[in-house]
Every structure is written in structure tokens, then in C-alpha cells.
Scaffold this active site. Structure first.
Site, mmCIF file in Angstrom:
data_model
loop_
_atom_site.group_PDB
_atom_site.id
_atom_site.type_symbol
_atom_site.label_atom_id
_atom_site.label_comp_id
_atom_site.label_asym_id
_atom_site.label_seq_id
_atom_site.Cartn_x
_atom_site.Cartn_y
_atom_site.Cartn_z
ATOM 1 N N GLY A 52 0.861 -1.173 0.000
ATOM 2 C CA GLY A 52 0.000 0.000 0.000
ATOM 3 C C GLY A 52 0.897 1.222 0.000
ATOM 4 C CB THR A 53 1.311 3.911 -2.156
ATOM 5 O OG1 THR A 53 -0.032 4.055 -2.562
ATOM 6 C CG2 THR A 53 1.972 2.858 -3.003
ATOM 7 C CB THR A 54 0.655 8.155 -0.064
ATOM 8 O OG1 THR A 54 1.801 7.934 -0.861
ATOM 9 C CG2 THR A 54 0.872 9.359 0.831
#
Lengths: 280, 272
Positions: A52-54
Site C-alpha cells: 500500500g502506498t500513501t
């Protein structure tokens, strides 16, 4: 007579014999850490875990607001564009997750059960400090995997402290140490690119904690859009609408789609990034 | 000395009498479905809770010895959470919990001639998408259990349970407010009408019942068989209404919550 492996202490880990998954043999890979990102680019797909990123948490007048993009990546491949990265652990606790998706999901599932098991069996909610330690323990147990770059989870935990009557934000490092932050927290691959902007906003526009919900939402979504523009792994709002949730005295609430769409359209209609060539 | 079938029968009967005698004075627990969820209501004499959350969509209420209720409650919570974590919350159902985990355990204790049987009667509620799909189970001290639809009651005697269920069936509440009123009426009924003969006679013929040693600490049943009188007297003696709900349409992470005094005040006005 009737079994009681939890020993009456509300200890869910004891009940299910749970311990953090241990990483495979450390000799397989060199140990170098890269919180939130993957260490080996690979060709995406099968070789690496999905990440997952931001995610971003900021305080506002009535509590805390959490926003996150919807992207999950595996190496350089976009694996999924509908990932849920802001998850409710109980009625007053939100966890925003970044890093290894599989580990984050496992941790979320574990914590939800652990918190509820405690409350239901002990007939009183687990204290905030108890919850924070529980999350710290889980992350610390995962550290070996994190050091090998195959499963770091870096969460930001937001909660509404009903005793103090204010929203609070905590972030963790890969070893499980927790830090309370005054105004904002962010994690994931895009978070480093925008870190300074939080500081700039509080110094020029005033602290987040004084903003109303819509102002805080606009700032947070703008930050998320900048992260999407500057970080290859973060998904932009133009493709899939981000998720935004608030925690207040009344509990957790989703920001409705209508409001989200309005704010996102407004952000997208502005000038492109300053690094783009001028003249659009 | 030989142990005959007669002795066995006799001892079984004594065990049943022992338990049933202690259950008689307990405060009933009433559970009923309405459109937006399930309500479980009882009156408690002191601080001791009567209605408990078991799992995401499950709750229970009981009358009997508090220590026995407590061990069964913990067993239910343990089993539900282990199953929900290792498989899925969707796999935790009241039917599986009662039929495969709790009933056999209670039955084992009941069948053990050297142990005192668990003194309790428990009602379980499971919330689903519509009131018709809700499940209720009532389980006794011998491990026997029976499924119910729409509503269920545990009370001092089977007769009292029947009477209270008839009240709920007739009320068929749709809103929480209606459910609260129906449940209070059913509680009063279950409390006031323990047997077909009038409670007054009962009282005179059985002086030993005074100050029963059951954990609920309830007083002797009221003399009148009017539900409203039973409720009013219980409230006058300092009993508190405890009402837990499972909400069908909430966005909160927890579906269960206890109603607070402000929410109960309007329906209690009639009894004050």
C-alpha cells in the site's frame, strides 16, 4: 470444566496462540531496510509482496481526518486500484496502513479481534495506552521480516481521546517504537516527498488543529495529490476517488462521496505541478 | 448397597429441583427483534450486568448464579473469537456456538453426578439482515436448547416464559420504542406470572422461598400478577433497567451498545 485459554485476562494472543509471522531465513537476502517500499524492484507481480502506498492523518477542529489513496503495488506493477488503507479497529480508533499489504491486513484482523475480545470479556474497553502497546508489540514482532525488506508495515494510528476530549495521532517506526505527533502523520512511499509541505502549511496557514473539516480535508487531499504526482507508486485522485474518514467525539465517519468528489475536482482543476513546463 | 434405577431417577429429580428452585426468583431476560435490530432487556438489582455482547452480531442474557453465567459467557466469547479470527466473522453463528461448543459442555457438567449442575438459563440472540432472519436460542441448565424466532424469554418457570412470549408475539414491535415497551411489559409478565395459580397462594404455601440463595439477589416475587405492578415494585426497590441493542444499520464498528438512562427515561415514565 468450560475451557478458558485466555486465562480470564482478555489476552487474545494467548487465546489463539498468535505470534507475529517470522521471516524466512535471513541469509536469503541482504538485510537492508526500506520502510514502506520494496527493496528488490523485481519485475513486479509474483516476486514481491503487494504494498500500500500513501496515507495521511491530520488533526482538525473536531478530531482527526485520515485520507489515503487506493493504490496497491507489487514492485513496479499496479496490482489493485481499490485498496482500503484506512481501517477502523474499533469505534474510536483508525489505522492508516502502508507497506506490506498482507501483513497489514493480518495485523488489522488481529488487532480488531484483540481489542474487541478484551472489551467483551473484561467488560471495559482497553485503555488507549494498552492499544498503542499492542500495536507496538505486533510491529516489533514483525521486525525481522521488515529488516529483510519483505514485509514492513508502517501504520499511523489516529484516535479520539475521550478523556482529554481531543483527537490524537501516533506513528510507529519499523521496530515498533511509537511517537505522538502534534499535528499530522503520514506514511508510505509518497509520504517522504510531502513531509516538508505539512510544515510549510502549519507555518503559513496556521495549525491543522484550528481548521474546520472541509479546510483540513482540502489540504490533506491536496497533499495526497502532490504525493501522487511526485511518487510513482501513489495513485492519483483523477482515476479512483481516495478514501477519507474522520474521528470525532461521536466516533468514526466516512466523508461522503459527494463532498470528496467536489474537493477532488477543485484540486484537479488547478495548475499542474511547478516542475511541469510552463504554459501547461 | 446397590444403586437402582429408582435411585438414579431420584437423584436426577433432586438435581432438577435444586436448580429450578434457585432459578425461580431470578430476574427474567427478554429478547425481541424489531426492524432496526434486536433488543435484550432485563432489570438488575445491583451493579451486576445482565446483558452481554458476545461477538459482532451476538449477545446473551441469563438468569441464575452469577459465577456460572460468567464461566459460560467467557466460554462463548472465547469460542466465538477463536472461530471468527481463524476462519471468518461470518462463520460465527449462534447455532454452531450453542450446538457444538456450549451445550455439550453444560451437558457434561449436568451428567456428572458428583458436580453441582450449572444454575442458569440463557438466551442468545443473533442479528441478521431482517427480523425474520434473526435467530434466538434458549438453553437450560441441562444443556438442552431450543431455537426461537422473533423473540425469546428466559424466566423463573416455563409457564412464565410462555406468558411473556405471548405478550411479545402480540406486540410485534417495529421500532425500538415499541420494542422497549413490549419488552418491559413482557418482563413484568414473566416476573408476575410464574405459575397458573395466583402468585399469592404460591407465596403462602411456600415460605421457604423467602431469601433464596440465588445470585440474582432478587426479592420474593410480587404478590400481584399484574405486570405493571411487578415492574413498578422492582423499580421502587432500586432495580435498574438494562437494555442492550444490536443495530442492523449502524456504521459504527460495534453493532452492540447499552442504552443510556436518557434513552430509557421516556418508556419508564409510566412505571415511576
Amino acid at each position: 470444566m468450560l475451557s478458558n485459554p485466555g486465562e480470564g485476562r482478555g489476552d487474545f494472543a494467548a487465546l489463539v496462540g498468535w505470534r507475529s509471522p517470522v521471516a524466512p531465513d535471513a541469509a536469503v537476502r541482504p538485510a537492508f531496510a526500506s520502510p514502506g517500499g520494496t527493496t528488490s524492484p523485481g519485475d513486479g507481480l509474483a516476486q514481491t509482496n503487494i504494498h500500500g502506498t500513501t496515507v495521511i492523518a491530520v488533526k482538525y477542529r473536531d478530531g482527526v481526518i485520515n485520507v489515503g489513496d487506493r493504490r496497491a503495488t507489487g514492485g513496479f506493477a499496479i496490482m489493485y486500484d481499490k485498496a482500503e488503507k484506512i481501517l477502523a479497529l474499533d469505534d474510536y480508533t483508525l489505522m492508516a496502513i502502508s507497506g506490506s499489504f498482507s501483513k497489514a491486513m493480518e495485523i488489522t484482523r488481529y488487532l480488531r479481534h484483540a481489542f474487541k475480545y478484551y472489551e467483551r470479556s473484561q467488560l471495559q474497553p482497553m485503555s488507549l495506552d494498552g492499544k498503542l502497546s499492542e500495536l507496538g508489540k505486533v510491529i516489533a514482532g514483525n521486525q525481522m521480516a521488515a529488516l529483510q525488506g519483505i514485509g514492513a508495515v508502517i501504520p499511523v494510528l489516529s484516535t479520539y481521546d475521550r478523556e482529554r476530549d481531543e483527537g490524537r495521532i501516533f506513528f510507529y517506526d519499523a521496530g515498533g517504537a511509537r511517537f505522538e505527533t502534534g499535528e499530522y502523520g503520514a506514511a508510505g512511499s509518497g509520504s517522504t516527498q510531502i513531509r516538508g509541505v505539512f510544515e510549510y502549511i502549519t507555518k503559513t496557514k496556521g495549525p491543522f488543529r484550528d481548521m474546520d473539516r472541509d479546510t483540513a480535508l482540502r489540504e490533506a487531499l491536496t497533499l495526497l495529490e502532490i504525493a501522487a504526482d511526485l511518487d510513482a507508486a501513489t495513485g492519483g485522485a483523477g482515476k479512483v476517488l481516495p478514501v477519507a474518514k474522520t474521528i470525532t467525539r461521536e466516533g468514526i465517519e466516512d466523508v461522503d462521496e459527494e463532498t470528496l468528489r467536489t474537493v477532488v475536482n477543485e484540486i484537479l482543476s488547478r495548475d499542474p505541478l511547478a516542475v511541469s513546463p510552463s504554459g501547461r | 448397597m446397590s444403586y437402582s434405577l429408582y435411585d438414579w431417577n431420584q437423584s436426577l429429580q433432586q438435581r432438577n429441583e435444586y436448580v429450578e428452585d434457585r432459578l425461580k426468583d431470578g430476574s427474567p431476560v427478554v429478547a425481541v427483534s424489531y426492524d432496526d435490530g434486536i433488543l435484550m432487556l432485563s432489570l438488575r438489582p445491583g451493579q451486576q450486568r445482565k446483558v452481554y455482547e458476545v461477538y459482532d452480531r451476538l449477545m446473551l442474557g441469563a438468569l441464575g448464579k452469577q459465577s456460572d453465567i460468567e464461566s459460560l459467557r467467557i466460554a462463548a466469547i472465547d469460542t466465538a473469537h477463536r472461530e471468527g479470527f481463524e476462519r471468518s466473522p461470518d462463520d460465527v453463528s449462534i447455532q454452531r456456538l450453542v450446538g457444538f461448543a456450549l451445550s455439550p459442555a453444560i451437558k457434561r457438567v449436568y451428567n456428572d453426578q458428583s458436580a453441582i449442575p450449572l444454575t442458569l438459563r440463557i438466551v442468545f440472540a443473533e442479528m441478521n439482515r431482517t427480523p425474520d432472519e434473526d435467530h434466538f436460542f434458549v438453553m437450560g441448565y441441562d444443556g438442552e436448547f431450543a431455537p426461537h424466532n422473533r423473540h425469546a424469554v428466559v424466566a423463573g418457570t416455563p409457564y412464565a416464559e410462555e406468558q411473556a412470549e405471548a405478550v411479545l408475539a402480540e406486540a410485534a414491535p417495529k421500532t425500538l420504542d415499541e420494542a422497549l415497551r413490549a419488552a418491559l411489559n413482557a418482563w413484568g409478565t414473566a416476573r408476575a406470572r410464574l405459575s397458573p395459580k395466583s402468585a399469592e397462594d404460591d407465596e403462602e404455601f411456600d415460605p421457604l422461598r423467602e431469601g433464596g440463595e440465588n445470585g440474582d439477589g432478587g426479592d420474593a416475587p410480587p404478590v400481584s400478577d399484574d405486570p405493571a405492578v411487578a415492574l413498578r415494585e422492582a423499580l421502587k426497590d432500586g432495580a435498574k433497567v438494562e437494555a442492550g441493542i444490536l443495530s442492523r444499520n449502524t456504521t459504527r464498528e460495534s453493532k452492540f451498545r447499552l442504552l443510556d438512562e436518557k434513552e430509557l427515561a421516556p418508556v419508564l415514565e409510566a412505571y415511576q
